[in-house]
Write an enzyme that holds these catalytic residues in place. Structure first.
Site, PDB file in Angstrom:
ATOM      1  N   CYS A  42     -20.392  -8.934   6.662  1.00  0.00           N
ATOM      2  CA  CYS A  42     -19.702 -10.059   4.753  1.00  0.00           C
ATOM      3  C   CYS A  42     -19.931 -11.596   5.752  1.00  0.00           C
ATOM      4  O   CYS A  42     -19.062 -11.925   6.475  1.00  0.00           O
ATOM      5  CB  CYS A  42     -18.708 -10.345   4.940  1.00  0.00           C
ATOM      6  N   CYS A  51     -19.505 -15.247  -4.448  1.00  0.00           N
ATOM      7  CA  CYS A  51     -19.867 -14.131  -3.065  1.00  0.00           C
ATOM      8  C   CYS A  51     -21.497 -14.762  -3.487  1.00  0.00           C
ATOM      9  O   CYS A  51     -22.620 -14.232  -2.838  1.00  0.00           O
ATOM     10  CB  CYS A  51     -19.635 -12.563  -3.587  1.00  0.00           C
ATOM     11  N   ASP A 102       0.816  -0.931   0.064  1.00  0.00           N
ATOM     12  CA  ASP A 102      -0.325  -0.032   0.048  1.00  0.00           C
ATOM     13  C   ASP A 102       1.217   1.802   0.379  1.00  0.00           C
ATOM     14  O   ASP A 102       1.116   1.932   0.883  1.00  0.00           O
ATOM     15  CB  ASP A 102      -1.375  -0.119   1.082  1.00  0.00           C
ATOM     16  N   CYS A 162     -18.551  -2.539   5.589  1.00  0.00           N
ATOM     17  CA  CYS A 162     -19.016  -3.593   4.565  1.00  0.00           C
ATOM     18  C   CYS A 162     -17.890  -5.171   4.837  1.00  0.00           C
ATOM     19  O   CYS A 162     -18.787  -5.877   4.561  1.00  0.00           O
ATOM     20  CB  CYS A 162     -18.493  -3.617   3.617  1.00  0.00           C
TER      21      CYS A 162
END
Length: 352
Positions: free
Chosen positions: A246, A186, A132, A242
């Site tokens: 999940c 998913c 990152d 989020c």
């Protein structure tokens, strides 16, 4: 290589090739839509993100790594506990990944050691570690190397670890056999899209950073848009909603490293307590933490919004109002404006 990775604290190692050309149209469309917001560096490097050999000439393969970050003593049912904190408006909620030591330092050092170990065992190896911290399509490389699949929230998901992990890479000038990608799981689930407080997941697999609470509280430097402020609730640094929604995160793994244990005040403090930190205390308490990068001014900006949201729902108005009034004449115009907005939420509520 997997054994070396485990010795260094990694949960999984993969290998990807350097041809990411199929990802370029999606990257360009995302940038053209302005979904990167004020993150100018995303556009500045353009397609270099999808071309590892341009970032580091001579790169022939990319070694990818996954590093779990849930603290070791994280209890079962932790997503329910974290969601419950959002219903206690006087508490300060900081994203789970940021409660311990800055992952950039922890991860990069270990990736560098992995590259060195491979070079010592196999052959002289030119390599460079990233996490990152450079124009790298980390999620794309992770998916191509079998670390997981891309979830509808755009994060990488793994069947045995959910999404509570960091991603890192080692670019090497050696052609290594790539690991096989995994399949996506998913299905019809859209829990992450439904859970997003600001509607930042504008479509499956598409995130508009300009509406994302993580972007607004960390990357965004100016005033937080007034229409979005009430949606931040008591989230002052990042957002995990989020991921908390999940189903795959019931399999999230605990980190074996002590670095990600939460620091004092990062998981159990009130907004009033954190708003009282002067800059010197902020710098002292966030030394070696990812939080320090936003600076004291944005720290106060974020907490002022959360205090205003707490006032709007009638949570302990006196101490909240007193904390805000103590900053009403702050030298920063950014802080003053957000404090004034927050105090107005109490007035609006009382007048309703």
């Amino acid at each position: 290589m997997q054994a070396w990775g485990r010795e260094l604290g990694f949960s999984q190692i993969g290998v990807a090739g350097v041809d990411l050309s199929s990802a370029e149209p999606g990257l360009l469309a995302w940038l053209a839509a302005g979904h990167h917001g004020e993150m100018g560096y995303m556009a500045q490097h353009g397609l270099k993100r999808a071309r590892p050999a341009e970032l580091l000439p001579g790169t022939l393969s990319v070694i990818t790594a996954r590093l779990d970050y849930l603290p070791r003593d994280t209890p079962e049912g932790w997503p329910i506990h974290e969601l419950g904190r959002l219903n206690r408006p006087g508490e300060a909620v900081i994203s789970l990944y940021a409660r311990g030591r800055d992952y950039h330092k922890v991860f990069r050092q270990r990736l560098q050691k992995l590259g060195e170990r491979i070079g010592q065992a196999v052959a002289p190896l030119a390599h460079r570690a990233f996490t990152d911290s450079a124009p790298v399509l980390e999620a794309e490389l992770a998916v191509r190397s079998g670390l997981g699949w891309r979830g509808k929230h755009t994060l990488v998901l793994q069947r045995e670890a959910g999404s509570m992990f960091f991603l890192g890479e080692v670019f090497v000038d050696m052609a290594l056999p790539p690991t096989a990608p995994t399949t996506a799981h998913c299905g019809q689930c859209s829990a992450c899209i439904t859970a997003c407080p600001t509607g930042a997941i504008v479509a499956p697999y598409r995130l508009d950073a300009r509406r994302c609470i993580s972007y607004l509280t960390i990357e965004h430097a100016g005033p937080i848009p007034t229409e979005l402020r009430p949606l931040l609730g008591n989230r002052i640094y990042g957002c995990d909603d989020c991921q908390l929604a999940c189903p795959w995160n019931k399999f999230a793994q605990r980190s074996p490293l002590p670095d990600f244990e939460p620091r004092a005040g990062m998981s159990d403090a009130t907004l009033v307590q954190l708003f009282a930190w002067e800059e010197a205390e902020f710098l002292r308490r966030t030394e070696g933490s990812a939080i320090r990068r936003i600076g004291h001014e944005r720290w106060l900006r974020n907490i002022a919004v959360a205090l205003g949201n707490a006032l709007a729902v009638g949570a302990e108005p006196e101490p909240l109002r007193a904390a805000l009034q103590a900053r009403a004449a702050h030298p920063s115009e950014l802080v003053r404006e957000h404090v004034a907005w927050a105090l107005a939420q109490a007035s609006d509520t009382m007048g309703a």
